[in-house]
Design a protein around this motif. Structure first.
Motif, PDB file in Angstrom:
ATOM      1  N   THR A 237       4.832 -63.802 -27.412  1.00  0.00           N
ATOM      2  CA  THR A 237       5.861 -63.612 -26.390  1.00  0.00           C
ATOM      3  C   THR A 237       6.028 -64.831 -25.482  1.00  0.00           C
ATOM      4  OG1 THR A 237       5.485 -61.233 -26.481  1.00  0.00           O
ATOM      5  CG2 THR A 237       6.681 -62.066 -24.577  1.00  0.00           C
ATOM      6  N   PRO A 238       4.961 -65.410 -24.938  1.00  0.00           N
ATOM      7  CA  PRO A 238       5.152 -66.620 -24.124  1.00  0.00           C
ATOM      8  C   PRO A 238       5.741 -67.791 -24.919  1.00  0.00           C
ATOM      9  CG  PRO A 238       2.988 -65.701 -23.717  1.00  0.00           C
ATOM     10  CD  PRO A 238       3.576 -64.947 -24.866  1.00  0.00           C
ATOM     11  N   ILE A 239       5.405 -67.878 -26.203  1.00  0.00           N
ATOM     12  CA  ILE A 239       5.964 -68.951 -27.033  1.00  0.00           C
ATOM     13  C   ILE A 239       7.470 -68.779 -27.172  1.00  0.00           C
ATOM     14  CG2 ILE A 239       5.983 -69.918 -29.369  1.00  0.00           C
ATOM     15  CD1 ILE A 239       2.957 -69.253 -29.477  1.00  0.00           C
ATOM     16  N   ILE A 240       7.916 -67.553 -27.382  1.00  0.00           N
ATOM     17  CA  ILE A 240       9.353 -67.274 -27.478  1.00  0.00           C
ATOM     18  C   ILE A 240      10.051 -67.630 -26.169  1.00  0.00           C
ATOM     19  CG2 ILE A 240      11.068 -65.427 -27.710  1.00  0.00           C
ATOM     20  CD1 ILE A 240       9.039 -64.040 -29.610  1.00  0.00           C
TER      21      ILE A 240
ATOM     22  N   SER B  91      12.645 -60.089 -25.403  1.00  0.00           N
ATOM     23  CA  SER B  91      11.325 -60.362 -25.969  1.00  0.00           C
ATOM     24  C   SER B  91      10.219 -59.704 -25.142  1.00  0.00           C
ATOM     25  CB  SER B  91      11.078 -61.857 -26.122  1.00  0.00           C
ATOM     26  OG  SER B  91      11.021 -62.489 -24.882  1.00  0.00           O
ATOM     27  N   VAL B  92      10.370 -59.719 -23.827  1.00  0.00           N
ATOM     28  CA  VAL B  92       9.386 -59.045 -22.971  1.00  0.00           C
ATOM     29  C   VAL B  92       9.449 -57.531 -23.174  1.00  0.00           C
ATOM     30  CG1 VAL B  92       8.782 -58.527 -20.564  1.00  0.00           C
ATOM     31  CG2 VAL B  92       9.261 -60.871 -21.258  1.00  0.00           C
ATOM     32  N   ALA B  93      10.661 -56.974 -23.276  1.00  0.00           N
ATOM     33  CA  ALA B  93      10.805 -55.531 -23.481  1.00  0.00           C
ATOM     34  C   ALA B  93      10.212 -55.097 -24.824  1.00  0.00           C
ATOM     35  CB  ALA B  93      12.278 -55.143 -23.402  1.00  0.00           C
ATOM     36  N   ILE B  94      10.514 -55.840 -25.862  1.00  0.00           N
ATOM     37  CA  ILE B  94       9.986 -55.503 -27.187  1.00  0.00           C
ATOM     38  C   ILE B  94       8.465 -55.618 -27.208  1.00  0.00           C
ATOM     39  CG2 ILE B  94       9.894 -56.277 -29.598  1.00  0.00           C
ATOM     40  CD1 ILE B  94      12.905 -57.030 -29.240  1.00  0.00           C
ATOM     41  N   ALA B  95       7.934 -56.687 -26.631  1.00  0.00           N
ATOM     42  CA  ALA B  95       6.482 -56.864 -26.594  1.00  0.00           C
ATOM     43  C   ALA B  95       5.805 -55.745 -25.808  1.00  0.00           C
ATOM     44  CB  ALA B  95       6.137 -58.217 -25.991  1.00  0.00           C
ATOM     45  N   THR B  96       6.431 -55.326 -24.711  1.00  0.00           N
ATOM     46  CA  THR B  96       5.863 -54.241 -23.907  1.00  0.00           C
ATOM     47  C   THR B  96       5.811 -52.940 -24.694  1.00  0.00           C
ATOM     48  OG1 THR B  96       6.689 -55.277 -21.893  1.00  0.00           O
ATOM     49  CG2 THR B  96       6.117 -52.947 -21.764  1.00  0.00           C
ATOM     50  N   VAL B  97       6.908 -52.613 -25.356  1.00  0.00           N
ATOM     51  CA  VAL B  97       6.941 -51.375 -26.140  1.00  0.00           C
ATOM     52  C   VAL B  97       5.927 -51.431 -27.275  1.00  0.00           C
ATOM     53  CG1 VAL B  97       8.362 -50.007 -27.719  1.00  0.00           C
ATOM     54  CG2 VAL B  97       9.313 -50.791 -25.559  1.00  0.00           C
ATOM     55  N   LEU B  98       5.906 -52.519 -27.997  1.00  0.00           N
ATOM     56  CA  LEU B  98       4.961 -52.626 -29.116  1.00  0.00           C
ATOM     57  C   LEU B  98       3.512 -52.661 -28.626  1.00  0.00           C
ATOM     58  CD1 LEU B  98       6.801 -55.170 -31.435  1.00  0.00           C
ATOM     59  CD2 LEU B  98       6.526 -52.702 -31.764  1.00  0.00           C
TER      60      LEU B  98
ATOM     61  N   VAL C 194      23.172 -66.915 -20.097  1.00  0.00           N
ATOM     62  CA  VAL C 194      23.163 -65.485 -20.461  1.00  0.00           C
ATOM     63  C   VAL C 194      22.307 -65.275 -21.708  1.00  0.00           C
ATOM     64  CG1 VAL C 194      24.594 -63.565 -21.224  1.00  0.00           C
ATOM     65  CG2 VAL C 194      25.391 -65.055 -19.396  1.00  0.00           C
ATOM     66  N   ALA C 195      22.438 -66.139 -22.695  1.00  0.00           N
ATOM     67  CA  ALA C 195      21.647 -66.008 -23.915  1.00  0.00           C
ATOM     68  C   ALA C 195      20.158 -66.207 -23.636  1.00  0.00           C
ATOM     69  CB  ALA C 195      22.116 -67.008 -24.955  1.00  0.00           C
ATOM     70  N   THR C 196      19.837 -67.126 -22.755  1.00  0.00           N
ATOM     71  CA  THR C 196      18.436 -67.375 -22.409  1.00  0.00           C
ATOM     72  C   THR C 196      17.837 -66.174 -21.690  1.00  0.00           C
ATOM     73  OG1 THR C 196      18.906 -69.722 -22.208  1.00  0.00           O
ATOM     74  CG2 THR C 196      16.869 -68.946 -21.211  1.00  0.00           C
ATOM     75  N   VAL C 197      18.552 -65.666 -20.707  1.00  0.00           N
ATOM     76  CA  VAL C 197      18.067 -64.490 -19.967  1.00  0.00           C
ATOM     77  C   VAL C 197      17.913 -63.308 -20.907  1.00  0.00           C
ATOM     78  CG1 VAL C 197      18.689 -62.822 -18.164  1.00  0.00           C
ATOM     79  CG2 VAL C 197      18.956 -65.268 -17.745  1.00  0.00           C
ATOM     80  N   SER C 198      18.882 -63.130 -21.803  1.00  0.00           N
ATOM     81  CA  SER C 198      18.808 -62.032 -22.748  1.00  0.00           C
ATOM     82  C   SER C 198      17.644 -62.186 -23.703  1.00  0.00           C
ATOM     83  CB  SER C 198      20.082 -61.988 -23.435  1.00  0.00           C
ATOM     84  OG  SER C 198      20.635 -61.712 -24.187  1.00  0.00           O
ATOM     85  N   ALA C 199      17.391 -63.393 -24.194  1.00  0.00           N
ATOM     86  CA  ALA C 199      16.267 -63.617 -25.105  1.00  0.00           C
ATOM     87  C   ALA C 199      14.936 -63.339 -24.414  1.00  0.00           C
ATOM     88  CB  ALA C 199      16.301 -65.047 -25.624  1.00  0.00           C
ATOM     89  N   VAL C 200      14.804 -63.815 -23.191  1.00  0.00           N
ATOM     90  CA  VAL C 200      13.560 -63.598 -22.451  1.00  0.00           C
ATOM     91  C   VAL C 200      13.371 -62.112 -22.136  1.00  0.00           C
ATOM     92  CG1 VAL C 200      12.401 -64.042 -20.246  1.00  0.00           C
ATOM     93  CG2 VAL C 200      13.466 -65.922 -21.501  1.00  0.00           C
ATOM     94  N   THR C 201      14.419 -61.464 -21.655  1.00  0.00           N
ATOM     95  CA  THR C 201      14.328 -60.047 -21.299  1.00  0.00           C
ATOM     96  C   THR C 201      14.004 -59.181 -22.502  1.00  0.00           C
ATOM     97  OG1 THR C 201      15.930 -60.409 -19.533  1.00  0.00           O
ATOM     98  CG2 THR C 201      15.566 -58.139 -20.208  1.00  0.00           C
TER      99      THR C 201
END
Length: 55
Positions: free
Chosen positions: A12-15, A40-47, A31-38
């Motif tokens: 996640t930090p690498i992404i 990736s953090v959401a997916i990592a949290t759920v997983l 917008v794309a950067t914020v979306s990618a960061v958000t």
């Protein structure tokens, strides 16, 4: 902590770093950067929270 959780903590930090680097190079919009960061953090949290620890 399982191997999958360690992988999530590592990946996640690498992404996030890559997304920020691409933004600074002008490849991604803000917008794309914020979306990618958000996302990736959401997916990592759920997983991370749904991974069961090793028995």
């Amino acid at each position: 902590m399982s191997d999958a959780q360690i992988g999530l903590i590592t990946a996640t930090p690498i992404i996030i770093v890559f997304a920020i680097a691409l933004r600074r190079m002008g490849v991604l919009s803000t917008v794309a950067t914020v979306s990618a960061v958000t996302l990736s953090v959401a997916i990592a949290t759920v997983l991370f929270t749904t991974q069961s620890p090793l028995p």
